[in-house]
Design a protein around this motif. Sequence first.
Motif, PDB file in Angstrom:
ATOM      1  N   VAL B 333       0.832  -1.213   0.000  1.00  0.00           N
ATOM      2  CA  VAL B 333       0.000   0.000   0.000  1.00  0.00           C
ATOM      3  C   VAL B 333       0.864   1.259   0.000  1.00  0.00           C
ATOM      4  N   GLY B 334       0.178   2.388  -0.138  1.00  0.00           N
ATOM      5  CA  GLY B 334       0.897   3.658  -0.221  1.00  0.00           C
ATOM      6  C   GLY B 334       1.718   3.743  -1.500  1.00  0.00           C
ATOM      7  N   ILE B 335       1.247   3.036  -2.534  1.00  0.00           N
ATOM      8  CA  ILE B 335       2.010   2.990  -3.790  1.00  0.00           C
ATOM      9  C   ILE B 335       1.624   4.187  -4.659  1.00  0.00           C
ATOM     10  N   LEU B 336       2.320   5.277  -4.406  1.00  0.00           N
ATOM     11  CA  LEU B 336       2.129   6.428  -5.292  1.00  0.00           C
ATOM     12  C   LEU B 336       3.379   6.523  -6.165  1.00  0.00           C
ATOM     13  N   SER B 337       3.520   7.590  -6.903  1.00  0.00           N
ATOM     14  CA  SER B 337       4.681   7.727  -7.775  1.00  0.00           C
ATOM     15  C   SER B 337       5.944   7.487  -6.953  1.00  0.00           C
ATOM     16  N   PRO B 338       6.862   6.707  -7.401  1.00  0.00           N
ATOM     17  CA  PRO B 338       7.002   6.018  -8.691  1.00  0.00           C
ATOM     18  C   PRO B 338       6.487   4.572  -8.707  1.00  0.00           C
ATOM     19  N   GLY B 339       5.237   4.394  -8.327  1.00  0.00           N
ATOM     20  CA  GLY B 339       4.676   3.048  -8.224  1.00  0.00           C
ATOM     21  C   GLY B 339       4.604   2.329  -9.561  1.00  0.00           C
ATOM     22  N   LEU B 340       4.266   3.102 -10.608  1.00  0.00           N
ATOM     23  CA  LEU B 340       4.166   2.510 -11.943  1.00  0.00           C
ATOM     24  C   LEU B 340       5.529   1.944 -12.363  1.00  0.00           C
ATOM     25  N   THR B 341       6.596   2.702 -12.074  1.00  0.00           N
ATOM     26  CA  THR B 341       7.949   2.250 -12.404  1.00  0.00           C
ATOM     27  C   THR B 341       8.322   1.034 -11.570  1.00  0.00           C
ATOM     28  N   SER B 342       7.878   1.060 -10.297  1.00  0.00           N
ATOM     29  CA  SER B 342       8.366   0.085  -9.323  1.00  0.00           C
ATOM     30  C   SER B 342       7.643  -1.246  -9.364  1.00  0.00           C
ATOM     31  N   CYS B 343       6.514  -1.347 -10.084  1.00  0.00           N
ATOM     32  CA  CYS B 343       5.626  -2.490  -9.878  1.00  0.00           C
ATOM     33  C   CYS B 343       6.320  -3.839 -10.054  1.00  0.00           C
ATOM     34  N   TYR B 344       7.247  -3.934 -11.017  1.00  0.00           N
ATOM     35  CA  TYR B 344       7.911  -5.228 -11.217  1.00  0.00           C
ATOM     36  C   TYR B 344       8.824  -5.567 -10.043  1.00  0.00           C
ATOM     37  N   ALA B 345       9.433  -4.555  -9.450  1.00  0.00           N
ATOM     38  CA  ALA B 345      10.292  -4.772  -8.291  1.00  0.00           C
ATOM     39  C   ALA B 345       9.439  -5.105  -7.062  1.00  0.00           C
ATOM     40  N   ILE B 346       8.302  -4.450  -6.964  1.00  0.00           N
ATOM     41  CA  ILE B 346       7.386  -4.729  -5.850  1.00  0.00           C
ATOM     42  C   ILE B 346       6.934  -6.188  -5.916  1.00  0.00           C
ATOM     43  N   ALA B 347       6.611  -6.632  -7.133  1.00  0.00           N
ATOM     44  CA  ALA B 347       6.141  -8.010  -7.298  1.00  0.00           C
ATOM     45  C   ALA B 347       7.232  -9.009  -6.892  1.00  0.00           C
ATOM     46  N   GLU B 348       8.477  -8.686  -7.236  1.00  0.00           N
ATOM     47  CA  GLU B 348       9.600  -9.548  -6.819  1.00  0.00           C
ATOM     48  C   GLU B 348       9.625  -9.692  -5.304  1.00  0.00           C
ATOM     49  N   ARG B 349       9.424  -8.552  -4.637  1.00  0.00           N
ATOM     50  CA  ARG B 349       9.474  -8.573  -3.178  1.00  0.00           C
ATOM     51  C   ARG B 349       8.325  -9.404  -2.600  1.00  0.00           C
ATOM     52  N   VAL B 350       7.170  -9.297  -3.236  1.00  0.00           N
ATOM     53  CA  VAL B 350       6.018 -10.076  -2.769  1.00  0.00           C
ATOM     54  C   VAL B 350       6.310 -11.575  -2.911  1.00  0.00           C
ATOM     55  N   VAL B 351       6.994 -11.935  -3.992  1.00  0.00           N
ATOM     56  CA  VAL B 351       7.365 -13.348  -4.180  1.00  0.00           C
ATOM     57  C   VAL B 351       8.260 -13.802  -3.023  1.00  0.00           C
ATOM     58  N   GLU B 352       9.216 -12.967  -2.659  1.00  0.00           N
ATOM     59  CA  GLU B 352      10.099 -13.299  -1.525  1.00  0.00           C
ATOM     60  C   GLU B 352       9.285 -13.526  -0.255  1.00  0.00           C
ATOM     61  N   PHE B 353       8.320 -12.654  -0.018  1.00  0.00           N
ATOM     62  CA  PHE B 353       7.472 -12.790   1.179  1.00  0.00           C
ATOM     63  C   PHE B 353       6.710 -14.112   1.148  1.00  0.00           C
ATOM     64  N   LEU B 354       6.168 -14.434  -0.029  1.00  0.00           N
ATOM     65  CA  LEU B 354       5.373 -15.657  -0.126  1.00  0.00           C
ATOM     66  C   LEU B 354       6.253 -16.887   0.108  1.00  0.00           C
ATOM     67  N   GLU B 355       7.491 -16.821  -0.356  1.00  0.00           N
ATOM     68  CA  GLU B 355       8.417 -17.923  -0.104  1.00  0.00           C
ATOM     69  C   GLU B 355       8.630 -18.099   1.392  1.00  0.00           C
ATOM     70  N   LEU B 356       8.777 -16.965   2.084  1.00  0.00           N
ATOM     71  CA  LEU B 356       8.932 -17.024   3.542  1.00  0.00           C
ATOM     72  C   LEU B 356       7.688 -17.642   4.195  1.00  0.00           C
ATOM     73  N   LEU B 357       6.539 -17.449   3.555  1.00  0.00           N
ATOM     74  CA  LEU B 357       5.285 -17.990   4.095  1.00  0.00           C
ATOM     75  C   LEU B 357       5.083 -19.444   3.666  1.00  0.00           C
TER      76      LEU B 357
END
Lengths: 126, 489, 432
Positions: B333-357
Amino acid sequence: MSESSASVVKVIRCIVCPTGCQIQAISKGSDIVFEGYTCKRGLEYAEQEYYEPKRILTTTIRVENGFLPLLPVRTDKPILKEKLDEALSEIAKTVVSAPIVMGDILIENILGLESNVIASRNLTQK
Amino acid sequence: MIYDVIIIGGGVTGCCIARTLSKFDLKIALLEKEADIASGTSKANSGVVHAGFASPREYLKRDMCIRGNKLYNQAVEELNFSFQRIGSFVVALEDGQIKKLEEQRREGTQDGVPGLEVILDKEKIKYMEPNITDEVVGVLHAPTAGIVSPYGMTIALADNAAMNGVKFFRNQKVSKIIHQNYTFTVKTKNKEFKASNVINAAGLYGSKISKMVGLDYFTITPRKGEYILFDRNAMHLNKILFPTPTKISKGILVCPTVSGNTFVGPNAQNITDKKDTSTTEAGLKEILEGGKKLVPNLPVRASIRNFAGLRAVSDNYDFIIDNTDVYGFINVVGILSPGLTSCYAIAERVVEFLELLGVNTKVKDDYNPIRPKPENFKDFTKKELDIKIKEDPTWGRIICRCETIPEKEILNAIHSPVGATTLDGIKFRCRPGMGRCQGGFCRPRLIEILSRELNIPYEEVTKMGEDTNYLIARTKDFRLNTIKGGAEE
Amino acid sequence: MKKYKADVVVIGAGAGGLAAALEVKKAKLDVLIVERAKELGGITLQCIHNGFGLKEFEEELTGPEYIQRFINQVIDLKIPYLLDSMVIEITKEKKVYAVNNNEGLIEVEAKAVVLAMGCRERTRGAINIPGFRPAGIFTAGQAQRFVNIEGYLPGSTYVILGSGDIGMIMARRLTWEGCKVKAVVEILPYVSGLLRNQVQCLEDYDIPLITNYTVTKIHGKERIKGVTISKVDRNFDRIIGSDKFIECDTLLLSVGLIPENELTLQAGAELSDNGGPIIDENLETTIEGIFACGNVLQVHDLVDMVTNEAKRAGLNAVEYINGRYGKELKKKDIIKCIPGENVNYIKPDIINKRDLSEEIIFTFRVRYPDRRVQIQFKDENNNVIYKKKKIYVIPSEMIELNLNLEETKIDPTCKSITVEVIPRPEVLIEEE
């Protein structure tokens, strides 16, 4: 009968030409006189508008089995302005069938106003 | 059925996460409250892919942006959306601002932003961007900055995610989340979904969703940004132009779009109503004045549309990407600019979290990362066109004459994996109604096609979902129903 | 690729296209009509009100009746036409490419082309209005199509922005279908359409006409809930404190028409400031053998005028093919026509000196209404070569003048003429 009894009973905006004269219908005793017109056609228009305003009604009517769902229609003679609304409801209730040729009478003598509702175009079947 | 992951929110963040996760052997659902994806912040923003030097160094969003920018090349290759790396200028209008540009260049370069250069040669600046103001004293050139269609990319992400098995549910406003026995039950008005993990990518409503699982540690404030869009051919800009930033914002920019238009905006106004996307006289004036500082000859008369978007601002102004204390609930959340640029990096991080889960992130055999480029009438040669029409006659029925869009492209938009169900949905997928006539000719045809393809009456065709119907009744029925007694009145 | 050949190809089967095609056919040349809609007739088909045909047929007809007469002639004369066919390219060599869904790509090879694509509605009016972008904003012609042809109503309560003829006619039309029109709002101090429509479409039904006002805010996030209108000053800027809210579920825009010339431009013809192609006295564009008529050239007040212009375009295309214009005379020696004081645009844009001995039809519009004026033509040395008095001029009425320039005091060596509509000198004296 004194001049002071004269009063403007209606103002008619002439639409005969773009000049748009404001023609006044003035009541003088039992007479109505018109003032403000600048041509004969303007006077005729004002008289008609004062005594018996009429309009050609142009609308649409529902069609069964037509190339289009609606057909444009009109009255073949002007009808009394005060009867337009009633005529529109009458037309709204009516459904006609394709094929139709321009000029076909779709509602004869609508509301007894001595005017027919006629087709404005040809319409083939679906 | 229990999903492995439910993503709440169909903006660019949610769709990018969905597409990234779709390569794994997981059962995934995405819930969007509006009638279409990309209906909130992702629909109305600058469409700028930032180089990454602008955010303060202590912010997470700086790292995400620099990484995200680098991930664009592969994404474009796979997803075939419009993206142009045209580069940006941060424009200094007085000598005092050069220091700021130098600082950004130095720190940006240290952090891995490629090619940053401060240019003080006015002639060179003017050569690179002839429309720039004569007042310019220097610019920071970032060659890796680019422009993208934010909704075009979001749609591409969603389509590819759906191709790989993600289920998209639109018109699903989440009203309640129950967390019991390591399972989340997500309730909407008419459906119930169960999942082991939930990703909150709900944009402006991120804090509301988070509170549903008892997590109340941030707020989200809508910040409105207004824009004015100019007609194609009214001006041709080579570069994205930013003013030298202040502490509050990146300022009002002047920027080209991938469709060849130019826009000016946004301003920044904190508001309370999360649906208030209205533009204001004062706001439009503000952005024009701001834009004119960078480009004095803005084609004001050629404006074709104004609009406003809302950014989701968290209390610390940074992205909040957390594997939270509620096991299996991830906040993005709180994804404002530069969220559009960051989305692929954000998704990578979410994958890391899911692996931890403990989520299995083995890439499935049949994963297909390619979203084919939508076929386009305008790209065909005459010969190809003739063949295409013979194969499928809907290529030969032109619906939008301003943009030359045939029925086939509209059918493709409706029948794509996450297809259009509204007029705006069609417009954002293949542009009819975006041309000069703004839908004057094509709208009746589009309503006819949507009605036919979705098997709904004309009156139920909407602009953008519930309560946005275009037509209210059949012509004669209305008179008969409203004028009671008709003639007698 | 399907190939056709014709002497003349006519683009568009509205009032202009049909009349032009008929002239060509009557001159015994081959003509082909290409139309993008699914039937012949064009926009006139949806103009179901009366008021058409007074000039052409000396009787008052509805739009469909007027155009049906031309359609009947096209069918009687067996003129070939392609429907559902969208022209995608016109070349200088007069090849026309179109697509339709049963023949695929079509190439028409012609000796002359008549452009009769009509116009589209301006949308600018809404675009710069601040506020939301909800459902419920329609252009007047689009609403007319829905109500009259498709058979659906866009809304129940309306505000109409712009007092053009289509807007006023739609006000009455919607009233007749049981809807409520709350107001017609006009930014100018005067009505833009014809007086007749003001009286018979608005005043007959007590629909308020609010001049000097414009819509300044659109309310409603999903569907329109209302509009704010505000009074404007001379520069059309909002006067603070003059705001009024009007509840409505639909906003109709009747804010003008623009000739539709994307194809013309792409063919390489030049356009003039009115949005139509630059033409000479024979309605020929800057590309030899490509002619233009009707609303693609200039927006007309009456369909009868379109018909008239289209007949000329058809005849001129025939004369072009028959070689009346010698090529060596082609557009070398011309006079430019320039709009001067209180003239918005003038057609033709250029005059070939070879035609000075013939009657030339000038059409133009004023920028603002005026009374007791003088229309005058001047050359570049300020010599007045022609003048004419007129009692009343208004932008909504196109002025047409038939002039034989040789009979005026024109200097045959002049390079341009400027047309002005100015107060009569004696009026200025009176007022002093």
